[in-house]
Every structure is written in structure tokens, then in C-alpha cells.
Design a protein around this motif. Sequence first.
Motif, PDB file in Angstrom:
ATOM      1  N   GLY A  55      -5.806  -5.186 -15.544  1.00 51.91           N
ATOM      2  CA  GLY A  55      -6.224  -3.934 -15.116  1.00 51.91           C
ATOM      3  C   GLY A  55      -7.502  -3.993 -14.311  1.00 51.91           C
ATOM      4  O   GLY A  55      -7.698  -3.100 -13.377  1.00 51.91           O
ATOM      5  N   CYS A  56      -8.357  -5.140 -14.562  1.00 48.89           N
ATOM      6  CA  CYS A  56      -9.803  -5.122 -13.861  1.00 48.89           C
ATOM      7  C   CYS A  56      -9.449  -5.526 -12.234  1.00 48.89           C
ATOM      8  O   CYS A  56      -9.703  -5.146 -11.350  1.00 48.89           O
ATOM      9  CB  CYS A  56     -10.446  -6.241 -14.282  1.00 48.89           C
ATOM     10  N   VAL A  57      -8.282  -6.503 -12.365  1.00 48.22           N
ATOM     11  CA  VAL A  57      -7.905  -7.001 -10.915  1.00 48.22           C
ATOM     12  C   VAL A  57      -7.254  -6.090 -10.117  1.00 48.22           C
ATOM     13  O   VAL A  57      -7.508  -5.930  -8.850  1.00 48.22           O
ATOM     14  CB  VAL A  57      -7.016  -8.243 -11.237  1.00 48.22           C
ATOM     15  N   SER A  58      -6.577  -5.182 -10.664  1.00 47.47           N
ATOM     16  CA  SER A  58      -5.843  -4.220 -10.045  1.00 47.47           C
ATOM     17  C   SER A  58      -6.415  -2.858  -9.657  1.00 47.47           C
ATOM     18  O   SER A  58      -6.114  -2.043  -8.664  1.00 47.47           O
ATOM     19  CB  SER A  58      -4.427  -3.749 -10.773  1.00 47.47           C
ATOM     20  N   CYS A 109      -6.689  -5.022  -6.267  1.00 41.05           N
ATOM     21  CA  CYS A 109      -7.076  -3.681  -6.252  1.00 41.05           C
ATOM     22  C   CYS A 109      -5.720  -2.762  -5.608  1.00 41.05           C
ATOM     23  O   CYS A 109      -6.030  -1.630  -5.059  1.00 41.05           O
ATOM     24  CB  CYS A 109      -8.224  -3.452  -5.352  1.00 41.05           C
ATOM     25  N   GLY A 110      -4.531  -3.123  -6.007  1.00 38.85           N
ATOM     26  CA  GLY A 110      -3.436  -2.431  -5.518  1.00 38.85           C
ATOM     27  C   GLY A 110      -2.852  -1.547  -6.338  1.00 38.85           C
ATOM     28  O   GLY A 110      -1.829  -0.901  -6.056  1.00 38.85           O
ATOM     29  N   LEU A 111      -3.403  -1.212  -7.505  1.00 44.49           N
ATOM     30  CA  LEU A 111      -2.843  -0.116  -8.449  1.00 44.49           C
ATOM     31  C   LEU A 111      -1.531  -0.540  -8.964  1.00 44.49           C
ATOM     32  O   LEU A 111      -0.924   0.308  -9.264  1.00 44.49           O
ATOM     33  CB  LEU A 111      -3.041   1.046  -8.023  1.00 44.49           C
ATOM     34  N   GLY A 112      -1.074  -1.766  -9.081  1.00 44.97           N
ATOM     35  CA  GLY A 112       0.270  -2.224  -9.213  1.00 44.97           C
ATOM     36  C   GLY A 112       1.330  -1.831  -8.454  1.00 44.97           C
ATOM     37  O   GLY A 112       2.529  -1.753  -9.043  1.00 44.97           O
ATOM     38  N   MET A 495      10.055   1.743  -6.705  1.00 50.12           N
ATOM     39  CA  MET A 495      10.068   1.273  -8.347  1.00 50.12           C
ATOM     40  C   MET A 495       9.113   1.315  -9.048  1.00 50.12           C
ATOM     41  O   MET A 495       9.014   1.904 -10.179  1.00 50.12           O
ATOM     42  CB  MET A 495      10.526  -0.180  -8.446  1.00 50.12           C
ATOM     43  N   PHE A 496       7.870   0.938  -8.261  1.00 51.13           N
ATOM     44  CA  PHE A 496       6.497   0.950  -9.152  1.00 51.13           C
ATOM     45  C   PHE A 496       5.565   2.117  -8.719  1.00 51.13           C
ATOM     46  O   PHE A 496       4.368   1.976  -8.928  1.00 51.13           O
ATOM     47  CB  PHE A 496       5.764  -0.575  -8.685  1.00 51.13           C
ATOM     48  N   ARG A 497       6.069   3.063  -8.029  1.00 52.66           N
ATOM     49  CA  ARG A 497       5.205   4.402  -7.893  1.00 52.66           C
ATOM     50  C   ARG A 497       5.341   5.218  -8.881  1.00 52.66           C
ATOM     51  O   ARG A 497       6.238   6.061  -9.343  1.00 52.66           O
ATOM     52  CB  ARG A 497       5.826   5.186  -6.902  1.00 52.66           C
TER      53      ARG A 497
END
Length: 526
Positions: A55-58, A109-112, A495-497
Motif C-alpha cells: 500500500g505504501c509503495v502504490s 505510486c500506480g494505485l494498483g 481488470m484492475f480498475r
Amino acid sequence: MIRMDKLDKVIEVDPSNCTITAQPGISLTSVHAHLSRYDLAMSNVGSISEQSLGGCVSSGTHGSGISFGSVASQVLDVDVILASGKKVRCKKGELKGENNERLFMATLCGLGTTGVVVRVTLKVEKAFRLREVRELISFEAFEGVTVAAKDVNGVANGNGIGNGVSHAHGEVKKGGLEEVMASAEHVRIWWYPQSNRVCLSRSNRTYDPLPLPLPPSSSFTWLHSLSPRTLSRVLETWFWDTFLGHSVLQFSYFVGRHFPEVNYYAGLFYSSEAFFRRSLGVGLKAILTIGIGSLWRWRWRPGKSVSSSRSSPFTHPRTNGITNGHTIKTDSDHHRDHIHPSPTHPTITLFDVSHKIFNVDCLFPQYTIEYSIPLSNATSCLRDVKKWLDEEHSKKGGLRPHFPIEVRCSEAEDIWLSPGFGRENCWIGIIVYKPYALPMEHAQLFAHFSFIMRSHGGRPHWAKTHDFSPVDLHQLYPMFGEFLNVVKEVDPEGMFRNEYVKRHLYGEGGEGEKDAVGLEVFRKDV
């Protein structure tokens, strides 16, 4: 949404290269524990460590320090499972003949949005302690007033502080906010608009050993063996930190739901010299003075404050003392440790392992909003915030915000969606606490705060309240278009939106869905 809690293992710690490789569901608390076994530590950490590494990385989680970036900037490589099911290891530069740098820069920082991160390697460093010096200054210190400062040991000196990160603190002069941020390795500020005072926190690395800690205050079997002096300090810690610093504070916020003026008077006391010094005599005098003043003064007149002759509004918003293992020195203790603070500024020194100084007690559930603005704009931005709050406090029925307002800094980064992309940053955040987990009105406060931040080039913290659209993000992030291109390549079907990504990155959803998403940070159990 995918819960990663069970992917919480450390894969490898490499002391020789100062790296740790772990799964994304591991908490930073666990990362700290594993690193300590190898005499290692993370270089910079935010206010809490209950967050997951992934979570921190994203999301761009950050601490403070003009020469330190976000947690994502400490990442060396990641493994990502794409929408196709393929697992890809990516890092900056080439890897086994494939250039995965674009995917790497889009994932951080791509929010997954690029896929499921299943492995992260962080660059860390040799374990260190932090010596933190906190002192009282006025808000005007950032607008030109000279303020004495100290070196890492709290000794007054006359060295300049405008030469980048330094272990020597000199004087805060005109244009001083940028200089203050460069005056120590890790600087953060807590501003109390009710009293127009600022708690300036400056921390530097040290490799001095820690003293033996006192027993935890939750245990009573050892009380009979304590000296009267030590027992007195245990009781004082409970009174100031647990009773006044938590229970009474939360009750005052509860009363403030119905009588907002209480927030102002609570801010006066909790930013007072009495509370900072942990002085019972001065504290009682401050309470009486502020209480009597509240009988006749129901509106704040900007530039004036209720105080006793010895009361300077000031506090430190972390629960300090024996309860969390910090070594604490107030002004009266300094002569025993060869620390000589400025006689005009109340000072406190904390000394502990790095992450315990980086972390703070967030106290209660809260609504929070934070923006990154160019450091060069920070002084003018804070002036605008002050002007707005002065206007609110001068109006009957105006906004009476909670306290404090936090100001931090970070270095420029090259991560595409990092709020720190391409510029040195000043982070400014405000909070609205939820006493006893009750809802609080915050929309008007946050809306006006956001307006000011936007006018100074503010970029929102991804994990906190904001209402930015794709149009806004295209204007603020030069690589936003390239980021969307990478996402389209690796996840063409979306898929990941999730709803957040659809709303803010793609502008999808109805009007109701475009409202700000408020994420809560809960109290940390120490």
C-alpha cells in the motif's frame, strides 16, 4: 479490491547490500522488526507503520526530509502479476534483455492499476537512532522573524542553515521556511492556528546507544522497586499523556461538535507552554486564565490570544514518555546532559530508534486531507491559509478547525505519479478528528483548503481525500499520459480498475461518485 494480508512474509534480508525483499501484505511494523535483527532500518518512514508495504509503495506514502523521498523511492525492484497472468519482474533500466523501466515507473505510486504486486525489494541502511529537538517558535518566524536554533545536541550556535541538509542549526531568517526544512535531516512542523504558534521538530541521525528503558506504565508489579523520583515521572506521564493528552482532549472534541468555540480554547491549552513543559503549576494557571477568558471572549480576534504571563502556546502532538519508550528531556533536564537550549524557547529532546521517532500517535479516527506543493511556494501558501483561518475565527459562526496543521517536506522524485515528481515538496495537511468515532462535518473546511492548495500547484496525497479529475491530473503530472498508455498495454480490459481509479484517473461514474473519497487513519496502539 484484493486483500493482501496473508502475503506478509519476508523473503530475504541482505545485510551486505542493505536490502530487504518481502511480500506486499507485510506491515511496516513487521519490516522494522525484521530489519532490527540485522542492525538495519528503513531510511524514512511516515507517521504510522500499520500500513502494508504494498500500500505504501502504490500510494506514495511519505515521511519528512528534504533529502528523502517517499517509500516508493526506496524500491529497487518489484514483481507484478499482470492481467494476462504473466509475472514480470521490473526495475529501473534493463532486466534480462527486457526493458521494463516503463512498467516499473507506472507501478510505483500506480494505485494498483498495472497488476498485482507480489514482491518488493527495498533499499535500507544501517540501523540508526534519531535525536529529535522540538522547540516553540511563532508562525511569523517563517515570514522574516529571526529565531534561534540549535545543533543536534540542542546547543545554541550561529551557523547558517541554508546549505542543504546539515547537522548544525543556526537562525531562521527571512524566507526561512525553505531554510528550516534544510536545517536537519528530518524536519516537520505542527502549526496551531488558535495560538499562532508552531512546534518545530528537527531530527538527525546518531549511532549513540540507547539508555535502558523504564518499565511500561501499564505494568504495576515493579512499582515497589521504583525510586520516588521515577514513580513521580510515571504518574506525571499518565496525567499529561493519557488523561489530558487523550481522554480530556477527545472529550473536548466531542463537546466541540455542538459548541465549536470549544475547539479554539482547547487549541490554546494544548498548544500552551504549560502542556509542553509538563508543568502542573503553570498548567493550572493556564487553565484558569483561559477559562476566565472564555467567559467574556467568545470570538477570536486575530493576532491576540488568551494566556498567562508564562504561557506560550505550544505542544507536541505525539504521546511521549515512558509509555512508548522515548527518552525525554525538557528544559529543566538539559543541564544534566550538557544541553543548553535557547532561554527564549521551550525545548524538548527525544532520543530513540528511528521508526519510533518517525511514527506519531494519531490519537483518534479522523478525516484527513493533504497536498504536496512546490517547496518554493510554501511560505506564500501558508500565509494564504493563515489569512483564511484568521477570517474564519473573526466571524461569529466561522469555522473552528481542529489542530494541528502538519507541514512536512520531501525531495524531488522521478516516479511518474509521485506527488513529488520533478520538484522539491512541501506537504501540508489538515485533520478533523472523530471523537468516539462519531461523524464530523468537514466538507466546507476541506473544500476551502483544497482551493488554496490548488492555487499553489498542489497535488493531492493519493491515499487521502481529494476530488481531482483526469483533466486536473494531466495538467499536474507531465507523465500522466504515458502512465495511461502503460496501463492500457498491460491491462487492456480494465481488470484492475476499481471505483477510485475509474473516478479519478478515467473520469467514469456519475456526479455522486465524483465526490471526494475520505480514507480514515486510526489511532495507533503504542
